[in-house]
Every structure is written in structure tokens, then in C-alpha cells.
Scaffold this motif. Structure first.
Motif, short mmCIF file in Angstrom:
data_model
loop_
_atom_site.label_atom_id
_atom_site.label_comp_id
_atom_site.label_asym_id
_atom_site.label_seq_id
_atom_site.Cartn_x
_atom_site.Cartn_y
_atom_site.Cartn_z
N LEU A 145 0.85 -1.18 0.00
CA LEU A 145 0.00 0.00 0.00
C LEU A 145 0.89 1.24 0.00
CD1 LEU A 145 -2.74 1.51 0.40
CD2 LEU A 145 -2.43 1.15 2.87
N VAL A 146 0.65 2.16 -0.92
CA VAL A 146 1.45 3.39 -1.04
C VAL A 146 0.52 4.57 -0.78
CG1 VAL A 146 3.01 4.72 -2.51
CG2 VAL A 146 2.84 2.23 -2.81
N ILE A 147 0.75 5.29 0.34
CA ILE A 147 -0.16 6.37 0.74
C ILE A 147 0.62 7.53 1.34
CG2 ILE A 147 -2.17 4.93 1.18
CD1 ILE A 147 -1.42 4.99 4.18
N PRO A 148 0.00 8.71 1.43
CA PRO A 148 0.62 9.80 2.18
C PRO A 148 0.81 9.39 3.64
CG PRO A 148 -1.21 10.61 0.84
CD PRO A 148 -1.28 9.12 0.81
N GLU A 149 1.94 9.75 4.20
CA GLU A 149 2.22 9.36 5.59
C GLU A 149 1.12 9.83 6.54
OE1 GLU A 149 5.22 11.27 8.45
OE2 GLU A 149 6.38 9.62 7.54
N ALA A 150 0.56 11.01 6.27
CA ALA A 150 -0.46 11.58 7.15
C ALA A 150 -1.74 10.76 7.15
CB ALA A 150 -0.76 13.02 6.74
N ASN A 151 -1.90 9.85 6.19
CA ASN A 151 -3.13 9.06 6.10
C ASN A 151 -3.05 7.72 6.82
OD1 ASN A 151 -4.15 11.13 4.59
ND2 ASN A 151 -4.83 9.85 2.89
N LEU A 152 -2.00 7.49 7.58
CA LEU A 152 -1.93 6.25 8.36
C LEU A 152 -3.12 6.12 9.30
CD1 LEU A 152 1.88 6.02 9.25
CD2 LEU A 152 0.57 4.44 7.82
N THR A 179 5.34 5.11 2.25
CA THR A 179 4.75 6.43 2.47
C THR A 179 5.43 7.50 1.61
OG1 THR A 179 6.22 6.92 4.33
CG2 THR A 179 4.12 5.83 4.83
N PHE A 180 4.66 8.57 1.37
CA PHE A 180 5.19 9.72 0.65
C PHE A 180 4.56 11.00 1.21
CE2 PHE A 180 1.47 8.29 -1.72
CZ PHE A 180 0.79 9.46 -2.03
N GLU A 181 5.17 12.13 0.86
CA GLU A 181 4.68 13.43 1.30
C GLU A 181 3.53 13.88 0.41
OE1 GLU A 181 5.92 15.04 3.87
OE2 GLU A 181 7.89 14.14 4.20
N MET A 182 2.53 14.54 1.00
CA MET A 182 1.45 15.15 0.22
C MET A 182 1.39 16.63 0.58
SD MET A 182 -2.63 14.35 0.11
CE MET A 182 -2.91 15.19 1.67
N LEU A 183 1.84 17.46 -0.37
CA LEU A 183 2.03 18.88 -0.07
C LEU A 183 2.87 18.96 1.21
CD1 LEU A 183 -1.55 20.14 -1.02
CD2 LEU A 183 0.52 20.12 -2.44
N ASN A 184 2.40 19.71 2.22
CA ASN A 184 3.15 19.69 3.49
C ASN A 184 2.30 19.14 4.64
OD1 ASN A 184 1.39 21.84 3.70
ND2 ASN A 184 2.85 23.20 4.74
N PHE A 185 1.25 18.37 4.29
CA PHE A 185 0.40 17.76 5.32
C PHE A 185 1.21 16.83 6.21
CE2 PHE A 185 -2.77 19.48 2.73
CZ PHE A 185 -4.02 19.30 3.27
N CYS A 186 2.00 15.97 5.58
CA CYS A 186 2.76 14.98 6.35
C CYS A 186 3.80 15.66 7.23
CB CYS A 186 3.42 13.97 5.42
SG CYS A 186 2.27 13.19 4.27
N GLU A 187 4.45 16.66 6.67
CA GLU A 187 5.49 17.39 7.41
C GLU A 187 4.90 18.02 8.67
OE1 GLU A 187 7.38 21.34 6.05
OE2 GLU A 187 8.72 19.78 5.27
N VAL A 188 3.75 18.66 8.52
CA VAL A 188 3.11 19.32 9.65
C VAL A 188 2.63 18.28 10.68
CG1 VAL A 188 1.07 20.65 10.34
CG2 VAL A 188 2.42 21.36 8.36
#
Length: 438
Positions: free
Chosen positions: A66-73, A93-102
Motif C-alpha cells: 500500500l502506497v499512501i501519504p504518511e499523514a493518512n496512516l 509512504t510519501f509526502e502530500m504537499l506539506n500535510f505529512c510534514e506538519v
């Protein structure tokens, strides 16, 4: 959180062998949901760029990915709260805009709840570093699993092109292949659709209950949409039905693809009730014909002839038969019974599931080939049989049902009788208009 079995992925893997595929990378929302069960509100945004992916390897020892934005765990934890809806062997996991970073910054004033605990429990399934975008995450997964210079299928050619330098591979377009995979349902999918069928029956019953002489067409559609939403069904759009509406100030056209009305329904108006929406990822698609007030004897006879033609077509639905044979059966019955211009009968048989039209033919399948060429039925298919008579003499008649193809007689998914719905002449409140959601 990571179920060890996934019948849909197992079917996909079994069919990959005949195509000589070492892996498939799926990023179309329907294919991702099929393979791993993952879905989110992001897919409803209708973005051109995929927001998630799934990787299925031919080698059963390699993990379903499964490949998803990290923030969607956390969303995966929500999906799996009451069971293994989302199944996988590893997460990339990957970054989506800066959602994951924040989201990585901890709020000292907020206590960790059960959702946070369940999301953190999935950390052990994550492999590799969080990548800057979905393409980089897919490339890293393929490289780590030895897919360089292998035969890899993609349902999105841009993703293949984007990672070709990082992971050289033989590209295979698998959009048509995935349709052939998805059109035959697993036992679990058939069980889900039986529940969808029960809901479809309730929706069409409600739709009939809000029709009456003097009813406003726009109000009717709004009530149906409200009923659907309150019963966990997403309407096809702002209207709950496909057919009907006004063009001129004094004209109501039952076959006008959903257009806003500008007059009240009157005695003799024919209303096509095709309610469409999505429940549990599967499409509700049921069609019946209604009339305001008692029908004429001629119209009732025409409707009953169409119903009998429909039943004749249903009786032929067996594994090995071709959907291309169905229109002639309906046409001959109408012709033999003296229905005017039987050539106006439109018969469409199509698969249904994550999409309203699932036709296992090579692209473009929605042209004439979808009817003239047709496709051969297989056990386990869900087939929607749509019969639309665009008759001009006394008016149109339509009906549609979904059937599971079995080794014997087809199993109907809807129980609503194939009968003409007669709406009352006088307006009246109905229990259906205030029926509570289930």
C-alpha cells in the motif's frame, strides 16, 4: 491490521501469470480499492494526479504493498476499526504537499487517543523512508523488491514514465486487464452487493412514495438525495435520478437525462425512476417506471410486454452465453406482440461494481462493441440488465435489475417487482418521507 489473506488480490495475482506480469502498479482509485481496500476522501476530489497506489507482485512471497501519504496512516486505522477492510503486507509512504510534514509535530496539549494508538501500531508495517512524492515511493518499492528490468503493468502510463530512469522496466498497460479481473466478483464482494441490493430496494420504494399529482420534480429529486445520504449512499450528483425533467415551460420529458423541472407533475406523466449512487464502494443502479394516476389500458399492456421481454432475457443468463444475444430476444418479443417500432428498444447488459459500467472488452468498450460484440458471461459476474423502450406512441417504459451469474439460474440482487408504479393523483404525506435512516 494487516490481514494475511485478500481474495481480490489473490484473484489478481492468479491472472497475472497468463499475462507474464511480474508486478502491477495500480494508482486508479477503483483499482487501488479493489486490490487493497484503501479509499479516502482525496479520491473524490477528482484530481488528475493519483493520491494512493497499490503494488501486487506475481511472487506470493512478496508483500502486497500500500502506497499512501504518511499523514493518512490514521485513515487506515479508521478503515480497519471494525474489520480488515484495508489489507496489505507493507506500507510505503510519501509526502502530500506539506500535510505529512506538519503532522509530525507533536502537540503537547493533546493527549493520544485510541485512533493515535492504532495508527502508531502500523508503524511496524512501514518500509523505507518517506519519499517526496508517490512516484518516488513506488520506484523505491519496486527497486527494493528486485523489479528492475522486469515486466511491470501500470494502469497509469505517467507513473511508469516517471520512474523509468530510476527503475528500468518493460511497461504493460493493464487497464483492460484490470477490468477483466474485477468483473468476476469474489464471494465477499457478492455478499457486499446483496446488502447493496436491499438498500436499492428501499431507495426505489421511497422514490415511488414521494411521487404524486402536483409534486415538484426538483423537490422529488432533493428528497431522494436526502434519503440516500441518510442511508449511507452517495447520490450520483445533486440529483438522485438519471431521467426526467423539463425543457419548455409546459413540457415534462420522462427520458430527458436529468434536467431541472419547472412545473408540477400532472396526471398521465410518466416518470423514469433510475436511482443511482454508491454504497460501500459499490454502485446502486435500479430502474423502474412510474405514472401519475391510473395508466391507460394501452400503456399498461405495453409495460407488461416489456416486462415479459425482460424476464425472457433474464432466463437466458447463464455462464457461456454472450450478452450480444440479448437485444434480439427483447426485440422479437416486442415485435411478436405488436408493440410499435420495436426497434426503439435499447438493451444494455453490463458488469457493475466499483463502477456503474464494467465491460470486459478492450478500450473503447463503451462504443457499439459494448452491445454488438458483447461479452461472454462467467460465473461470479454481477450483470446489470438495462431495458429501455423509447416508444413514442404511448410513452417510454424502462426497467433495470442486477443479477449474480451462477452455475444455474441468475440470482437477483433487487427484490422490487418489475411492475409499473402507479402514483396517486392527490398529494399525500407518506411514511417514507420521514422514514428514519438505518
Amino acid at each position: 491490521m494487516t490481514a494475511t489473506t485478500n481474495p481480490r488480490a489473490e484473484r489478481l495475482r492468479a491472472m497475472m501469470g497468463a499475462e507474464g506480469l511480474d508486478a502491477v502498479v495500480l494508482s486508479h482509485p477503483h483499482d487501488v480499492r479493489y486490490a487493497v481496500g484503501y479509499h479516502s476522501i482525496l479520491e473524490r476530489w477528482g484530481q488528475m494526479e493519483p493520491m494512493a497506489a497499490a503494488i501486487v507482485y506475481a511472487d506470493p512471497d512478496l508483500p502486497l504493498t500500500l502506497v499512501i501519504p504518511e499523514a493518512n496512516l490514521g485513515l487506515v486505522a479508521v478503515l480497519n476499526k471494525d474489520g480488515d477492510e484495508c489489507t496489505f503486507g507493507e506500507v510505503r509512504t510519501f509526502e502530500m504537499l506539506n500535510f505529512c510534514e506538519v503532522s509530525r509535530y507533536l502537540d503537547p496539549d493533546r493527549k493520544t487517543g485510541k485512533l493515535g494508538e492504532d495508527a502508531m501500531a502500523m508503524v511496524g508495517a512501514i518500509r523505507g523512508e518517506c519519499q517526496p512524492d508517490i512516484a518516488s515511493a513506488v520506484a523505491a518499492a519496486l527497486a527494493d523488491r528486485g523489479m528492475a528490468n522486469r515486466r511491470v503493468g501500470f494502469d497509469e502510463h505517467r507513473l511508469s514514465a516517471r520512474i523509468r530512469d530510476a527503475v528500468p522496466h518493460e511497461f504493460v498497460d493493464v487497464l483492460d486487464f484490470m477490468m477483466r479481473v474485477r468483473v468476476v466478483k469474489t464471494d465477499g464482494e457478492l455478499a457486499r452487493y446483496r446488502k447493496v441490493g436491499k438498500l436499492a430496494d428501499r431507495i426505489i420504494t421511497f422514490a415511488g412514495s414521494v411521487l404524486h399529482e402536483g409534486a415538484d420534480w426538483n423537490d422529488v429529486q432533493a428528497k431522494i438525495c436526502d434519503f440516500m445520504v441518510r442511508n449511507d449512499t452517495i447520490p450520483v450528483d445533486e440529483g438522485g435520478m438519471l431521467f426526467g425533467g423539463s425543457y419548455e415551460a409546459d413540457e415534462f420529458i420522462p427520458d430527458l437525462f436529468r434536467t431541472r423541472g419547472n412545473r408540477e407533475l400532472r396526471r398521465g406523466d410518466i416518470v423514469i425512476l433510475e436511482t443511482q449512487g454508491i454504497h460501500d464502494g459499490f454502485w446502486v443502479d435500479i430502474n423502474r417506471t412510474a405514472i401519475i394516476g391510473p395508466p391507460s389500458a394501452e400503456y399498461q399492456r405495453q409495460h407488461d410486454i416489456l416486462r415479459d421481454a425482460f424476464v425472457k432475457m433474464v432466463d437466458t443468463l447463464r455462464p457461456g452465453m454472450s450478452t450480444a444475444d440479448l437485444p434480439a430476444i427483447g426485440y422479437e418479443h416486442l415485435k411478436a406482440n405488436g408493440v410499435a417500432t420495436p426497434e426503439k428498444l435499447l438493451v444494455v447488459a453490463h458488469g457493475i461494481g466499483l463502477m456503474p459500467l464494467e465491460i470486459p472488452l478492450a478500450y473503447p468498450a463503451a462504443g457499439l462493441a459494448g452491445v454488438k460484440q458483447g461479452f461472454v458471461l462467467e460465473e461470479g459476474m454481477l450483470l446489470s440488465l438495462d431495458s429501455l423502450y423509447f416508444g413514442a406512441k404511448v410513452g417510454p417504459c424502462h426497467m433495470e435489475n442486477v443479477y449474480a451469474i451462477t452455475s444455474g439460474a441468475p440470482e437477483p440482487m433487487y427484490d422490487t417487482p418489475l411492475e409499473l408504479i402507479v402514483a396517486p393523483l392527490a398529494a399525500k404525506a407518506t411514511a417514507g418521507e420521514t422514514e428514519p435512516a438505518e
